[in-house]
Design a protein around this motif. Structure first.
Motif, PDB file in Angstrom:
ATOM      1  N   THR A  24      -2.332 -12.961   1.988  1.00 39.09           N
ATOM      2  CA  THR A  24      -2.032 -11.564   1.718  1.00 39.09           C
ATOM      3  C   THR A  24      -2.454 -11.235   0.300  1.00 39.09           C
ATOM      4  O   THR A  24      -1.952 -11.802  -0.652  1.00 39.09           O
ATOM      5  CB  THR A  24      -0.537 -11.264   1.888  1.00 39.09           C
ATOM      6  OG1 THR A  24       0.191 -12.454   1.859  1.00 39.09           O
ATOM      7  CG2 THR A  24      -0.239 -10.482   3.090  1.00 39.09           C
ATOM      8  N   SER A  26      -3.579  -7.808  -2.294  1.00 35.38           N
ATOM      9  CA  SER A  26      -3.269  -6.389  -2.422  1.00 35.38           C
ATOM     10  C   SER A  26      -4.319  -5.528  -1.741  1.00 35.38           C
ATOM     11  O   SER A  26      -4.089  -4.349  -1.512  1.00 35.38           O
ATOM     12  CB  SER A  26      -3.125  -6.002  -3.893  1.00 35.38           C
ATOM     13  OG  SER A  26      -4.343  -6.298  -4.557  1.00 35.38           O
ATOM     14  N   GLN A  29      -2.995  -5.072   2.153  1.00 33.50           N
ATOM     15  CA  GLN A  29      -1.587  -4.727   2.387  1.00 33.50           C
ATOM     16  C   GLN A  29      -1.479  -3.245   2.714  1.00 33.50           C
ATOM     17  O   GLN A  29      -2.126  -2.422   2.056  1.00 33.50           O
ATOM     18  CB  GLN A  29      -0.737  -5.009   1.151  1.00 33.50           C
ATOM     19  CG  GLN A  29      -0.502  -6.462   0.890  1.00 33.50           C
ATOM     20  CD  GLN A  29       0.338  -6.662  -0.361  1.00 33.50           C
ATOM     21  OE1 GLN A  29       0.661  -5.724  -1.053  1.00 33.50           O
ATOM     22  NE2 GLN A  29       0.672  -7.901  -0.639  1.00 33.50           N
ATOM     23  N   PRO A  30      -0.653  -2.885   3.686  1.00 28.17           N
ATOM     24  CA  PRO A  30      -0.494  -1.462   4.003  1.00 28.17           C
ATOM     25  C   PRO A  30       0.525  -0.771   3.089  1.00 28.17           C
ATOM     26  O   PRO A  30       0.854   0.374   3.317  1.00 28.17           O
ATOM     27  CB  PRO A  30      -0.004  -1.483   5.455  1.00 28.17           C
ATOM     28  CG  PRO A  30       0.682  -2.794   5.594  1.00 28.17           C
ATOM     29  CD  PRO A  30      -0.042  -3.749   4.675  1.00 28.17           C
ATOM     30  N   TRP A  31       1.012  -1.458   2.045  1.00 28.09           N
ATOM     31  CA  TRP A  31       1.970  -0.862   1.126  1.00 28.09           C
ATOM     32  C   TRP A  31       1.542  -1.151  -0.302  1.00 28.09           C
ATOM     33  O   TRP A  31       0.776  -2.077  -0.562  1.00 28.09           O
ATOM     34  CB  TRP A  31       3.390  -1.395   1.399  1.00 28.09           C
ATOM     35  CG  TRP A  31       3.521  -2.866   1.245  1.00 28.09           C
ATOM     36  CD1 TRP A  31       3.728  -3.542   0.104  1.00 28.09           C
ATOM     37  CD2 TRP A  31       3.438  -3.846   2.268  1.00 28.09           C
ATOM     38  NE1 TRP A  31       3.780  -4.882   0.334  1.00 28.09           N
ATOM     39  CE2 TRP A  31       3.599  -5.097   1.666  1.00 28.09           C
ATOM     40  CE3 TRP A  31       3.219  -3.797   3.636  1.00 28.09           C
ATOM     41  CZ2 TRP A  31       3.565  -6.277   2.376  1.00 28.09           C
ATOM     42  CZ3 TRP A  31       3.180  -4.975   4.330  1.00 28.09           C
ATOM     43  CH2 TRP A  31       3.358  -6.196   3.705  1.00 28.09           C
ATOM     44  N   PRO A  32       2.051  -0.394  -1.271  1.00 23.96           N
ATOM     45  CA  PRO A  32       1.673  -0.637  -2.665  1.00 23.96           C
ATOM     46  C   PRO A  32       2.306  -1.920  -3.200  1.00 23.96           C
ATOM     47  O   PRO A  32       3.321  -2.393  -2.696  1.00 23.96           O
ATOM     48  CB  PRO A  32       2.189   0.589  -3.414  1.00 23.96           C
ATOM     49  CG  PRO A  32       3.146   1.243  -2.508  1.00 23.96           C
ATOM     50  CD  PRO A  32       2.839   0.816  -1.119  1.00 23.96           C
ATOM     51  N   ASP A  33       1.705  -2.486  -4.254  1.00 23.44           N
ATOM     52  CA  ASP A  33       2.202  -3.722  -4.854  1.00 23.44           C
ATOM     53  C   ASP A  33       3.604  -3.553  -5.425  1.00 23.44           C
ATOM     54  O   ASP A  33       4.377  -4.512  -5.495  1.00 23.44           O
ATOM     55  CB  ASP A  33       1.265  -4.199  -5.978  1.00 23.44           C
ATOM     56  CG  ASP A  33       0.015  -4.854  -5.408  1.00 23.44           C
ATOM     57  OD1 ASP A  33       0.094  -5.367  -4.276  1.00 23.44           O
ATOM     58  OD2 ASP A  33      -1.017  -4.843  -6.105  1.00 23.44           O
ATOM     59  N   SER A  34       3.971  -2.358  -5.812  1.00 27.46           N
ATOM     60  CA  SER A  34       5.293  -2.144  -6.412  1.00 27.46           C
ATOM     61  C   SER A  34       6.419  -2.350  -5.403  1.00 27.46           C
ATOM     62  O   SER A  34       7.568  -2.545  -5.780  1.00 27.46           O
ATOM     63  CB  SER A  34       5.391  -0.734  -7.002  1.00 27.46           C
ATOM     64  OG  SER A  34       5.213   0.226  -5.972  1.00 27.46           O
ATOM     65  N   GLU A  35       6.102  -2.327  -4.116  1.00 28.68           N
ATOM     66  CA  GLU A  35       7.130  -2.520  -3.096  1.00 28.68           C
ATOM     67  C   GLU A  35       7.259  -3.969  -2.645  1.00 28.68           C
ATOM     68  O   GLU A  35       8.085  -4.279  -1.795  1.00 28.68           O
ATOM     69  CB  GLU A  35       6.847  -1.623  -1.891  1.00 28.68           C
ATOM     70  CG  GLU A  35       7.016  -0.159  -2.197  1.00 28.68           C
ATOM     71  CD  GLU A  35       6.863   0.707  -0.966  1.00 28.68           C
ATOM     72  OE1 GLU A  35       6.765   0.164   0.157  1.00 28.68           O
ATOM     73  OE2 GLU A  35       6.857   1.923  -1.142  1.00 28.68           O
ATOM     74  N   ASN A  36       6.466  -4.855  -3.164  1.00 30.36           N
ATOM     75  CA  ASN A  36       6.582  -6.272  -2.814  1.00 30.36           C
ATOM     76  C   ASN A  36       7.874  -6.832  -3.372  1.00 30.36           C
ATOM     77  O   ASN A  36       8.260  -6.533  -4.510  1.00 30.36           O
ATOM     78  CB  ASN A  36       5.400  -7.064  -3.362  1.00 30.36           C
ATOM     79  CG  ASN A  36       4.157  -6.834  -2.543  1.00 30.36           C
ATOM     80  OD1 ASN A  36       4.233  -6.453  -1.389  1.00 30.36           O
ATOM     81  ND2 ASN A  36       3.004  -7.068  -3.149  1.00 30.36           N
TER      82      ASN A  36
END
Length: 160
Positions: A24, A26, A29-36
């Motif tokens: 995985t 960035s 990923q279907p979401w931004p890195d800040s939500e990891n």
């Protein structure tokens, strides 16, 4: 190849790639890195003092092993304890209500005892037991009353 064989081949590929690690990044990923989520911190393991762990094994934490420290030793134990007021006395029943309740339960109870002990019942005894049950029920329903209480006054609630 037939559609069934194509589908079987796709399933085999899915199963074969099931245990392969995924990469995985960035980019995919279907979401931004800040939500990891950050990696989980190491958990504290409490070891029982009476159980020795063999070398090379991890100690086992059992439910209930961890005890919260008591910071409020000087507080009152009754704080926050609710003690309900004593209940009001039961209403007094008149004799006819008591007789109706006795007839309501007495008739079927007599029939049940007669069936359990294989007593011979004459026709009039059977009729009397059933009549007691029906009479007790009717007497309680008639005495129940479905009108407003006598002390309600002239205002009987909201009117739409």
């Amino acid at each position: 190849m037939t559609p069934q064989r194509d589908e079987d081949e796709v399933w085999r590929q899915i199963i074969a790639s099931y245990h392969q690690p995924t990469e995985t990044t960035s980019d995919n990923q279907p979401w931004p890195d800040s939500e990891n989520l950050p990696p989980e911190p190491a958990r504290r393991v409490v070891k029982r003092p009476d159980v020795e762990t063999p070398p090379g094994e991890m100690p086992v934490q059992y439910p209930g092993d961890f005890h919260e420290p008591d910071f409020d030793d000087d507080r009152n134990d009754d704080e926050g304890h609710y003690e309900p007021p004593p209940p009001p006395p039961l209403p007094k029943t008149d004799t006819s209500t008591k007789i109706a309740w006795a007839a309501l339960f007495g008739g079927p109870a007599y029939l049940l005892l007669a069936a359990l002990f294989d007593w011979y019942l004459q026709g009039w005894v059977l009729f009397a037991a059933v009549a007691c049950f029906i009479g007790g029920f009717v007497a309680l329903v008639v005495r129940m009353g479905d009108g407003p209480p006598n002390d309600s006054g002239w205002d009987d609630g909201a009117v739409v």
